[in-house]
Design an enzyme around this catalytic site. Structure first.
Site, PDB file in Angstrom:
ATOM      1  N   LYS A 124       0.933  -1.270   0.028  1.00 43.10           N
ATOM      2  CA  LYS A 124      -0.067   0.015  -0.098  1.00 43.10           C
ATOM      3  C   LYS A 124       0.931   1.368  -0.089  1.00 43.10           C
ATOM      4  O   LYS A 124       0.787   1.954  -0.718  1.00 43.10           O
ATOM      5  CB  LYS A 124      -0.830  -0.034   1.115  1.00 43.10           C
ATOM      6  CG  LYS A 124      -1.928   1.171   1.165  1.00 43.10           C
ATOM      7  CD  LYS A 124      -2.413   1.469   2.392  1.00 43.10           C
ATOM      8  CE  LYS A 124      -1.598   2.000   3.764  1.00 43.10           C
ATOM      9  NZ  LYS A 124      -2.510   2.213   5.028  1.00 43.10           N
ATOM     10  N   ASP A 142      -6.430   1.042   1.115  1.00 45.56           N
ATOM     11  CA  ASP A 142      -6.523   1.374   2.477  1.00 45.56           C
ATOM     12  C   ASP A 142      -7.848   1.174   2.786  1.00 45.56           C
ATOM     13  O   ASP A 142      -8.759   0.739   2.187  1.00 45.56           O
ATOM     14  CB  ASP A 142      -6.120   2.659   2.724  1.00 45.56           C
ATOM     15  CG  ASP A 142      -7.164   3.770   2.705  1.00 45.56           C
ATOM     16  OD1 ASP A 142      -8.013   3.462   1.973  1.00 45.56           O
ATOM     17  OD2 ASP A 142      -7.102   4.900   3.283  1.00 45.56           O
TER      18      ASP A 142
END
Ligand code: SF4
Length: 214
Positions: A124, A142
């Site tokens: 991420k 997220d």
């Protein structure tokens, strides 16, 4: 009307609504350099951008270059970043990242393998950094992106983050993924919130699986 919508029509509906409610999407982390962005994103795990900004304001002014961060005392860094939680690990990660970046010339490279080898930096964070610094077509997933895409039926409820990333990237490949990433996050943070989403005024109600009354 929504019942008969094709996938492409739904995409356009979502993009148009995001553009309406979030016309100027941007990262809410404050940074001035490539390494400040990388460290700020690493620090943002399990906390809010607001809290990160409150500590990086001090951190990046007291240690205003990579060399200073690399040779910093662990406990001095801990004292600064304590408000964001998991501070011991994040302080150690900050120092190690600064040292590793100095070993490769002091810049954050466009190199996924290198970035993902840094402590506290996963897929991420790497996606955020590569898309923001190098305009690479990666979409970071997220908690907000996950919640919104599940509510809108863009992914399955049991999809993991990698599956969600793959599906969203494929689905929205013709759009600006960095802009969309920020819009998903800001939509999830301020409109489609976890507890009290603003469903009453939401123009995506007709495709949403979790719209609430009101
Ligand atoms: Fe989120 Fe409500 Fe809009 Fe659905 S209708 S996308 S739950 S704000």
């Amino acid at each position: 009307m929504c019942l008969n919508m094709t996938g492409l029509m739904k995409n356009d509906l979502i993009i148009n609504y995001f553009d309406e409610v979030i016309p100027n999407p941007k990262c809410e982390l404050i940074y001035n350099t490539d390494y400040e962005l990388l460290i700020a994103v690493m620090l943002s795990s399990q906390t809010t951008d607001k809290r990160v900004n409150s500590v990086t304001k001090i951190l990046f002014s007291e240690y205003n270059n990579l060399e200073a961060l690399a040779s910093a005392n662990l406990y001095d860094i801990i004292a600064i970043i304590k408000p964001i939680g998991t501070f011991h690990k994040k302080a150690q990660n900050t120092i190690t990242i600064a040292n590793r970046l100095l070993e490769v010339g002091g810049v954050v490279p466009n190199n996924r393998a290198f970035l993902e080898s840094l402590p506290g930096v996963g897929r991420k964070t790497t996606n955020v950094v590569l898309s923001m610094l190098y305009n690479e077509p990666f979409l970071a997933v997220d908690t907000h992106v996950t919640r919104v895409s599940k509510r809108l039926g863009l992914v399955n409820n049991n999809d993991d983050v990698l599956e969600i990333e793959k599906k969203l990237t494929k689905r929205f490949k013709k759009y600006n993924l960095l802009r969309l990433h920020h819009q998903f996050i800001l939509f999830g943070r301020y409109h489609c919130t976890a507890i009290h989403p603003l469903c009453g005024s939401c123009k995506l109600r007709c495709i949403c699986k979790e719209k609430k009354n009101g």
